[in-house]
Design a protein around this motif. Structure first.
Motif, mmCIF file in Angstrom:
data_model
loop_
_atom_site.group_PDB
_atom_site.id
_atom_site.type_symbol
_atom_site.label_atom_id
_atom_site.label_comp_id
_atom_site.label_asym_id
_atom_site.label_seq_id
_atom_site.Cartn_x
_atom_site.Cartn_y
_atom_site.Cartn_z
ATOM 1 N N ARG A 190 0.903 -1.063 -0.415
ATOM 2 C CA ARG A 190 -0.004 -0.144 0.007
ATOM 3 C C ARG A 190 0.766 1.300 0.075
ATOM 4 O O ARG A 190 0.443 2.222 -1.257
ATOM 5 C CB ARG A 190 -1.077 -0.125 0.875
ATOM 6 C CG ARG A 190 -2.032 -1.205 1.521
ATOM 7 C CD ARG A 190 -2.996 -0.675 0.223
ATOM 8 N NE ARG A 190 -4.443 -1.530 -0.020
ATOM 9 C CZ ARG A 190 -5.293 -1.103 -0.837
ATOM 10 N NH1 ARG A 190 -5.000 -0.239 -1.956
ATOM 11 N NH2 ARG A 190 -6.369 -2.669 0.045
ATOM 12 N N ASP B 115 -2.899 -0.747 -5.797
ATOM 13 C CA ASP B 115 -3.872 -1.492 -5.380
ATOM 14 C C ASP B 115 -4.631 -2.881 -5.089
ATOM 15 O O ASP B 115 -3.156 -3.496 -5.188
ATOM 16 C CB ASP B 115 -4.824 -0.666 -6.613
ATOM 17 C CG ASP B 115 -4.907 -1.946 -8.108
ATOM 18 O OD1 ASP B 115 -3.631 -2.392 -8.023
ATOM 19 O OD2 ASP B 115 -5.157 -0.655 -8.596
ATOM 20 N N ARG B 116 -5.688 -3.199 -4.751
ATOM 21 C CA ARG B 116 -5.789 -4.427 -4.596
ATOM 22 C C ARG B 116 -5.427 -5.408 -5.984
ATOM 23 O O ARG B 116 -4.980 -6.518 -5.541
ATOM 24 C CB ARG B 116 -7.410 -4.722 -4.287
ATOM 25 C CG ARG B 116 -7.683 -4.170 -2.795
ATOM 26 C CD ARG B 116 -9.620 -3.860 -2.328
ATOM 27 N NE ARG B 116 -9.914 -3.240 -1.909
ATOM 28 C CZ ARG B 116 -10.801 -3.548 -1.244
ATOM 29 N NH1 ARG B 116 -11.906 -4.037 -2.104
ATOM 30 N NH2 ARG B 116 -11.329 -2.454 -0.399
ATOM 31 N N SER B 117 -5.614 -5.286 -6.659
ATOM 32 C CA SER B 117 -5.470 -6.196 -7.729
ATOM 33 C C SER B 117 -4.176 -5.991 -8.211
ATOM 34 O O SER B 117 -3.246 -7.315 -8.262
ATOM 35 C CB SER B 117 -5.818 -5.599 -9.357
ATOM 36 O OG SER B 117 -7.372 -4.969 -9.332
ATOM 37 N N LEU C 114 -1.290 -6.460 -5.582
ATOM 38 C CA LEU C 114 -1.415 -6.241 -4.555
ATOM 39 C C LEU C 114 -1.312 -8.357 -5.139
ATOM 40 O O LEU C 114 -0.152 -8.961 -4.836
ATOM 41 C CB LEU C 114 -2.168 -6.293 -3.572
ATOM 42 C CG LEU C 114 -1.320 -4.813 -2.321
ATOM 43 C CD1 LEU C 114 -2.614 -4.473 -1.502
ATOM 44 C CD2 LEU C 114 0.061 -5.279 -2.254
ATOM 45 N N ALA C 115 -2.534 -8.771 -4.987
ATOM 46 C CA ALA C 115 -2.967 -9.988 -5.290
ATOM 47 C C ALA C 115 -1.846 -10.029 -6.071
ATOM 48 O O ALA C 115 -1.516 -11.995 -6.351
ATOM 49 C CB ALA C 115 -3.936 -10.154 -6.127
#
Length: 464
Positions: A304, A309-311, A313-314
């Motif tokens: 972060r 962003d979440r994508s 990170l994944a």
């Protein structure tokens, strides 16, 4: 798998009868190990396949029924992947987040900015030691070598003087400190306490790194002579966006170490399983929880903070798992081979032989690991196999001595990397050295690590 049974009953439970003599069994074991070495080094068979076939062959030579040739291998493979595979996966996730977020470069830049030319070798050893805690050796090399070459050019110092301390830092942690795969498997095989092993490993690692890193580098640079290494290349595009802070990166890396050390200290200081504080520390200090907490924290403090962003990170976490599939299978196969060695009674045969020769257990574990390392070139295979062979000797050992046996095996697994070791060629190519120069620097450095570590472990075992 029935780990609480004595060796004789464990052999029968696995369906493997006793051999007629220790000599015949040891001869069969040497034959199988030799064939595994030949398959890996000459025939270029993948270590997973070589260890799997070797386990079945050993069971057959020991007289196992045909329908139970792979019983011990299967149970050992499953137990090892269950206990170690999860930790390897979490460690890979943490290492990937560290690399993708720019955290590794932040550690390097911060330390180097505060180092004079004279202190550069010590700074590189410190950087490698810190980054080496969550990173596999190969990943650490890929991250560190461009930094080493850049530092050598900027500081106008011989590349060996700053390069060997960095390699020593990575190698010492790879061989001695959990959660690296070899030490983790040895801890599991020898039923050692992970926290105690980690604490004693750090105690041994510091002086070993000093001697094999900055001090030996001065000698090695005279042996190797001037080098003209290739220009450093970046392993990732330069980051222009936000980046995590040095304090956040350091805290994230050290979190699992602190949690596991806290558990070890609580076990010694409190030593009351009913105490609420010890129960909490035992839980958060377990390797799985400690590494899981570090990964979750890294997603915030590293990912972060770097603007993921979440994508993203994944994607970063997911990309970490593919490259370690081979490692997990090799480690699992090593665990299966280890269990076969134990169940057919190789450990007992070695124990009887050691008793007749009066070889100290710690020295025996180191010697066995040295021989397998020289033969196979793999530190992980050497650690796993040697730990399996000496595991019966660990029964009845004190907590500290079983941890020292893990470290002795790990130290032996680092001895004299040469042409059958992938790490040898990785270092050679990155530094632009000849085979002879690599032998004089990298190979001797690995030997110094191994010898210094066992030289520290043996006297330490007499006082604790």
């Amino acid at each position: 798998m029935t780990p609480h049974l004595p060796p004789a009953d464990r052999i029968l439970a696995a369906g493997l009868p006793h051999t007629h003599s220790d000599g015949r069994l040891l001869l069969a074991t040497l034959l199988v190990i030799g064939l595994i070495v030949l398959a890996i080094s000459k025939l270029k068979l993948h270590p997973f396949l070589a260890l799997t076939v070797g386990s079945g062959l050993l069971a057959a030579l020991a007289g196992a029924p045909f329908d139970q040739l792979m019983t011990s291998f299967s149970s050992g493979f499953g137990a090892t992947v269950t206990s170690v595979g999860l930790l390897i996966g979490l460690g890979a996730m943490l290492g990937r987040l560290l690399a993708d977020s720019g955290g590794a470069n932040i550690i390097a830049d911060t330390v180097l900015a505060r180092s004079s030319t004279r202190l550069l070798p010590w700074a590189m050893a410190l950087i490698a030691a810190v980054l080496g805690l969550p990173l596999f050796f190969e990943i650490g090399v890929v991250l560190l070598i461009p930094i080493v070459l850049l530092v050598a050019r900027r500081g106008d110092v011989p590349v060996i003087r700053v390069g060997l301390p960095a390699l020593a830092g990575l190698s010492v942690l790879h061989g001695l400190i959990p959660p690296h795969p070899g030490p983790l498997v040895a801890v599991d095989a020898l039923k050692a306490d992970l926290g105690v092993t980690l604490a004693l490993g750090l105690l041994i690692a510091v002086p070993t790194l000093i001697i094999a890193g900055p001090l030996f580098a001065r000698v090695a640079e005279r042996w190797v002579g001037p080098l003209t290494p290739p220009r450093p290349t970046s392993t990732a595009p330069e980051r222009t966006g936000p980046a995590p802070s040095f304090a956040a990166v350091l805290a994230t890396i050290l979190l699992p170490v602190a949690l596991m050390l806290g558990k070890a200290l609580a076990d010694v200081a409190v030593d009351d399983p009913r105490a609420e504080a010890q129960r909490v520390l035992d839980f958060v200090g377990s390797p799985l929880i400690a590494l899981l907490a570090a990964v979750l924290l890294a997603m915030v403090t590293l990912g972060r903070a770097a603007g993921f962003d979440r994508s993203r990170l994944a994607e970063s976490v997911g990309a970490s798992l593919g490259p370690i599939a081979g490692i997990v299978f090799i480690v699992g196969a090593g665990g299966g081979f280890k269990q076969t060695l134990v169940d057919v009674g190789v450990g007992d045969a070695v124990s009887h032989g050691a008793g007749r020769l009066h070889i100290p257990v710690l020295l025996l574990g180191w010697l066995i690991a040295v021989l397998i390392r020289l033969a196979t070139g793999s530190a992980t295979v050497a650690t796993i196999t040697a730990a399996g062979i000496v595991s019966p000797l660990a029964a009845g050992m004190s907590t500290t001595h079983s941890a020292l046996l893990v470290l002795a095996v790990g130290a032996g697994s680092l001895f004299l990397s040469h042409v059958n070791d992938a790490g040898f060629w990785l270092v050679k190519e990155y530094f632009g050295m000849s085979v002879g120069q690599t032998l004089k620097s990298w190979s001797v450095m690995e030997t110094v690590i191994s010898v210094v570590a066992i030289a520290l472990i043996l006297p330490l075992s007499l006082v604790i």
